[in-house]
Design a protein around this motif. Structure first.
Motif, PDB file in Angstrom:
ATOM      1  N   PRO A  63       0.800  -1.231   0.000  1.00 47.97           N
ATOM      2  CA  PRO A  63       0.000   0.000   0.000  1.00 47.97           C
ATOM      3  C   PRO A  63       0.829   1.276   0.000  1.00 47.97           C
ATOM      4  O   PRO A  63       0.385   2.309  -0.524  1.00 47.97           O
ATOM      5  N   TYR A  64       2.028   1.222   0.546  1.00 56.20           N
ATOM      6  CA  TYR A  64       2.875   2.415   0.621  1.00 56.20           C
ATOM      7  C   TYR A  64       3.221   2.965  -0.759  1.00 56.20           C
ATOM      8  O   TYR A  64       3.428   4.169  -0.927  1.00 56.20           O
ATOM      9  N   LEU A  66       1.415   2.738  -3.709  1.00 61.21           N
ATOM     10  CA  LEU A  66       0.315   2.719  -4.673  1.00 61.21           C
ATOM     11  C   LEU A  66       0.159   4.016  -5.461  1.00 61.21           C
ATOM     12  O   LEU A  66      -0.680   4.083  -6.364  1.00 61.21           O
ATOM     13  N   LEU A  94      -3.131  -2.388   4.298  1.00 56.95           N
ATOM     14  CA  LEU A  94      -3.650  -1.037   4.485  1.00 56.95           C
ATOM     15  C   LEU A  94      -2.749  -0.264   5.438  1.00 56.95           C
ATOM     16  O   LEU A  94      -2.244  -0.820   6.409  1.00 56.95           O
ATOM     17  N   ASP A  95      -2.592   1.032   5.151  1.00 57.49           N
ATOM     18  CA  ASP A  95      -1.710   1.867   5.965  1.00 57.49           C
ATOM     19  C   ASP A  95      -2.361   3.226   6.167  1.00 57.49           C
ATOM     20  O   ASP A  95      -2.575   3.973   5.208  1.00 57.49           O
ATOM     21  N   TYR A 103      -6.690   6.209   0.666  1.00 54.14           N
ATOM     22  CA  TYR A 103      -7.085   5.036   1.449  1.00 54.14           C
ATOM     23  C   TYR A 103      -8.132   4.194   0.724  1.00 54.14           C
ATOM     24  O   TYR A 103      -8.146   2.966   0.838  1.00 54.14           O
ATOM     25  N   GLN A 106      -6.222   2.087  -1.579  1.00 52.62           N
ATOM     26  CA  GLN A 106      -5.603   0.994  -0.833  1.00 52.62           C
ATOM     27  C   GLN A 106      -6.587  -0.148  -0.616  1.00 52.62           C
ATOM     28  O   GLN A 106      -6.244  -1.331  -0.801  1.00 52.62           O
TER      29      GLN A 106
END
Length: 256
Positions: A63-64, A66, A94-95, A103, A106
């Protein structure tokens, strides 16, 4: 035998990987799971596995990263899973840390990857940062039933129990080695032996006493010692049951 279930050995900071693997084996760290982060990283991760029999790999979209995501990456992921020997889909998740990619995106990409993993009968390696409840929700939405590892788990005991019911074990790393990490230590002490595995997240998540240094799989031994002390067990026992836990949730790790 100790296993580092999460280390990014494809990162450029590891200049002499062969020497590091030899040094790790000499102190009892015998196998390494290397998850990927982006579509561009997949070929390098797969190359590591082909060069070193003690490395197993996972392919996924972290996710970081994307902000560079394209929808065709999902098609490429599915194709890569069919043409390479992988033990899981990962690192995915997810982050909620500040300044992370959108988000909703994500969640969309996570859901798609869970469905791909389910289709190909693969477990997943999950990234969870301030997002454990949302992860549990998306896992149920995807009807995902293959389990896997929740990397660098830092949630509550109740959340740990909910992941366990869905077939996951928890990745325990450098956080528990810090004296101030009382919550993480209490959760660890309350877990059953079958609930977790060990990891370093190399080159990140340094162990207490090694701040400012590049983290490596050598530090799995330090983590195992702290875990053994907190749980009043021997390092040998911790090594034995965490290896068995990995075998249960990532059954192909030793076959690749």
């Amino acid at each position: 035998m100790l296993i580092d279930t999460h280390c990014h050995l494809d990162f450029s900071v590891f200049k002499d990987l062969s020497a590091l693997l030899v040094a790790s084996r000499s102190i009892g760290v015998a196998h390494f799971i290397v998850p990927s982060t982006t579509a561009e990283s997949w070929s390098g991760v797969v190359a590591l596995q082909k060069q070193h029999s003690e490395i197993s790999v996972a392919l996924g979209l972290h996710p970081y990263f994307l902000d560079s995501f394209k929808h065709h990456h999902l098609e490429q992921l599915e194709a890569a899973l069919l043409t390479n020997d992988v033990v899981a889909v990962g690192e995915i998740g997810l982050d909620k840390w500040p300044r992370m990619p959108d988000y909703e995106l994500q969640q969309e990409v996570l859901l798609a990857q869970l469905k791909i993993a389910q289709k190909h009968h693969l477990p997943v390696i999950l990234h969870a940062r301030k997002s454990e409840d949302d992860l549990l929700k998306v896992i149920r939405q995807a009807r995902f039933s293959r389990g896997g590892i929740v990397h660098a788990f830092n949630g509550s005991l109740e959340q740990a129990k909910r992941f366990k019911k869905l077939g996951f074990v928890l990745g325990i790393g450098g956080t528990v080695t810090y004296p101030r990490a009382k919550k993480a230590q209490r959760v660890l002490q309350a877990l059953a032996d079958e609930d977790f595995v060990l990891e370093t997240d190399s080159p990140d998540m340094p162990v207490s006493g090694y701040q400012g240094q590049v983290n490596t799989p050598l530090r799995v031994v330090d983590i195992a010692r702290v875990v053994a002390n907190l749980r009043q067990q021997s390092v040998a026992d911790v090594a034995r049951y965490t290896s068995a836990n990995l075998q249960r949730v990532l059954p192909n790790w030793h076959k690749v």
